[in-house]
Design an enzyme around this catalytic site. Structure first.
Site, PDB file in Angstrom:
ATOM      1  N   CYS A  70       0.799  -1.232   0.000  1.00  0.00           N
ATOM      2  CA  CYS A  70       0.000   0.000   0.000  1.00  0.00           C
ATOM      3  C   CYS A  70       0.829   1.278   0.000  1.00  0.00           C
ATOM      4  O   CYS A  70       0.702   2.118  -0.898  1.00  0.00           O
ATOM      5  CB  CYS A  70      -0.926   0.033   1.217  1.00  0.00           C
ATOM      6  SG  CYS A  70      -2.040  -1.368   1.369  1.00  0.00           S
ATOM      7  N   HIS A 131      -2.549   6.938   4.004  1.00  0.00           N
ATOM      8  CA  HIS A 131      -1.496   5.959   4.281  1.00  0.00           C
ATOM      9  C   HIS A 131      -0.101   6.418   3.863  1.00  0.00           C
ATOM     10  O   HIS A 131       0.771   5.596   3.558  1.00  0.00           O
ATOM     11  CB  HIS A 131      -1.832   4.612   3.622  1.00  0.00           C
ATOM     12  CG  HIS A 131      -1.260   3.441   4.400  1.00  0.00           C
ATOM     13  ND1 HIS A 131      -1.357   2.139   3.971  1.00  0.00           N
ATOM     14  CD2 HIS A 131      -0.610   3.377   5.586  1.00  0.00           C
ATOM     15  CE1 HIS A 131      -0.785   1.334   4.838  1.00  0.00           C
ATOM     16  NE2 HIS A 131      -0.317   2.064   5.836  1.00  0.00           N
TER      17      HIS A 131
END
Length: 586
Positions: A70, A131
């Site tokens: 990610c 993130h």
């Protein structure tokens, strides 16, 4: 007559200018496999809106994430650069940010496409998952926050969605807890028992202080475990709106509807001006969730419910563009940050990961299943509908594509690894502008992909591959994800070579016997890797141990009452607005 001619010229120029500066709606799923959408071959999951998007645009069938994890993948997507260039590639096991109070993140020196478009007068928003870090030195500097990287508006989660964020869904820290808590407690227990036996037998004299110290150590370890389990959720699982925490801990009740409604409202607010919307879905990363309109409705349990709810959200974005007559001046892009997480199985044995179709591997490794992702682009009247393109492309390509369409020059003080997609999408060229693509496993160059200009082959050479476990599995189930160095990988000298155009499943590695040009091909790819390495500069490691660990002075909390950190400032209308209400799963 002169006035009419001048007016026509003015209108024509204005129309041309408008067409060259479209709006952008960039939709990114989390951990969605290329085998999940119907338009990529799935026959049992219902994704009519993603399929409608593909029917109206171009479907990329050789679209690749710049990383199979990610954080680095999203850094590459935002900047058009390999994550190793920005320090967003870990040299240790921890390859992503887990704690909200970490100091690492996308450096302020990096330029995102949002920053470029904001400078061109675009309104910009990121809704959903970020993130890429939050703070550097204190809990209010927001150096890595989306608003520091070109976004005018942010509503979502700063870190990621984890099992630990949803009670009853287990923990991603099970292996770490076993190593750092249970094993030390077992050693202490065995030591105590041994000392008691030896003392009772009169073989050794043990001062009482030794027993006290061992018991205190065991108590401390247990206390730390209890504190971690109790405080992790509120301290790391929360929603933000711009710089303010609005819900801590996060509530999954109608969460997709809330974020979708906010995305629609952003489009409505900016219908008269150019805008960039990045809708970064929490689906389908675990913990899985879905509203009552979708729960239990799919053929694939909680995972399928989440996919179908996300598809509904995609449909809502398309509908609002149609309603406001913005579809013909909006480039819509749908993708995933990497492949499906094949090792994702919950405590009850239910599979919570998706499908990577025919491809080997998945999230966290560079087999095709980990990096081959959906890639759909639609711009009616500009991109021909219904096309499929099988040339290698990357999620890094969105950066230069968006920048050029918005009229922004690319930064000249850094290497941009992405390539403008428009010539390929519009049929002006038949070949990918990427002759070579480099696949990193965290910090380490894992594989090279070569698309020769004079051949239909696509070569892929692995310098190392992960050790799947148990043996014969399609993933690293014993560690939950595959790791990138040391005892967790097999080194290959010479590299493991595949022709992806003929062997997309990566089942049959080539050899000098089966491929007469083996050594020539490997040498060319090694030379390309060496040239690429020479373009890399040493930068601070944003995912170093010091940058990923929890720092109490960076911990954000919406209340001042110790570490309770509980609030709910989200306006959760019980009847979600007419726009986002699900009517017969339209």
């Amino acid at each position: 007559m002169r006035i009419c001619v001048l007016l026509m010229l003015f209108l024509g120029e204005a129309q041309s200018h408008t067409a060259s500066r479209p709006n952008f709606v960039l939709l990114m799923a989390d951990d969605l496999g290329i085998g999940d959408p119907g338009c990529y071959g799935n026959k049992t999951l219902r994704t009519p809106h993603i399929d409608r998007l593909a029917e109206g645009g171009v479907k990329l069938t050789h679209h690749l994430a710049a990383s199979p994890l990610c954080t680095p993948s999203r850094a590459a997507f935002m900047t058009g650069r390999y994550p190793v260039r920005s320090g967003m590639a870990s040299q240790s096991i921890m390859g992503v940010f887990i704690f909200s109070a970490s100091s690492g993140g996308l450096p302020t020196s990096e330029i995102t496409f949002a920053k470029l478009l904001k400078n061109q007068g675009y309104s910009t928003a990121l809704i959903g998952k970020w993130h890429l870090g939050t703070n550097c030195h204190n809990k209010t500097d927001f150096c890595h926050h989306p608003l520091s990287h070109g976004f005018d508006y942010f509503h979502g989660i700063p870190v990621t969605n984890l099992r630990d964020c949803k009670p009853g869904e287990g923990s991603v820290f099970t292996r770490a807890i076993r190593a750092l808590v249970f094993i030390p407690l077992q050693i202490i227990a065995i030591t105590l028992l041994t000392l008691v036996v030896l003392k009772c037998l009169g073989l050794v004299r043990v001062p009482p202080g030794v027993f006290v110290c061992l018991l205190c150590l065991a108590t401390m370890i247990l206390g730390l475990l209890v504190c971690f389990l109790h405080y992790f959720r509120p301290l790391n699982c929360f929603l933000m709106r711009n710089h303010e925490i609005t819900q801590q801990p996060i509530s999954y009740d109608n969460l997709m509807q809330r974020l979708t409604a906010d995305a629609a409202q952003f489009i409505r607010r900016n219908a008269e001006t150019p805008f960039l919307l990045v809708l970064s879905y929490l689906h389908v990363h675990t913990a899985l969730f879905s509203s009552k309109d979708f729960a239990g409705k799919s053929k694939h349990g909680a995972y399928g419910d989440a996919v179908e709810e996300m598809d509904w959200s995609v449909g809502q974005m398309l509908n609002v563009l149609d309603e406001l007559k913005l579809a013909n001046n909006t480039l819509v892009y749908f993708t995933s940050d990497q492949g499906a997480h094949v090792e994702e199985v919950n405590t009850k044995g239910e599979v919570h990961g998706g499908s990577n179709g025919i491809y080997k591997g998945g999230k966290a490794n560079n087999w095709e299943g980990g990096i081959r992702i959906p890639g759909i682009l639609r711009w009616p009247g500009v991109i021909e509908a219904g096309l499929e393109i099988d040339e290698p492309t990357s999620n890094m390509d969105i950066f230069p594509t968006v920048a050029k369409l918005a009229g922004s020059p690319l930064p000249e003080d850094r290497i941009i690894d992405g390539r403008d997609l428009m010539p390929l999408l519009q049929g002006k060229t038949q070949l990918s502008d990427h002759e070579f693509l480099f696949h990193y496993c965290n910090f380490y160059l894992n594989a090279v992909r070569w698309r020769p200009r004079n051949s239909t082959s696509v070569w892929k050479a692995f310098f190392f591959t992960p050790k799947f476990s148990p043996e014969g599995a399609n993933g690293c189930f014993s560690t939950h994800v595959c790791f990138c160095h040391g005892q967790f990988v097999n080194q290959h000298r010479p590299p493991l070579l595949f022709d992806i155009s003929r062997d997309p499943r990566e089942r049959n590695p080539l050899s000098p016997t089966t491929e007469p040009r083996f050594h020539e091909i490997v040498d060319i790819m090694q030379e390309a890797a060496d040239r690429h390495a020479q373009t890399l500069q040493e930068v601070p490691n944003q995912l170093s141990l010091g940058n990923v660990l929890w720092k109490p002075w960076l911990q954000m909390c919406c209340s001042s009452s110790g570490l309770s950190c509980q609030c709910d400032r989200e306006k959760q209308a019980r009847g979600v607005s007419r726009y986002v209400h699900v009517r017969g799963r339209d």
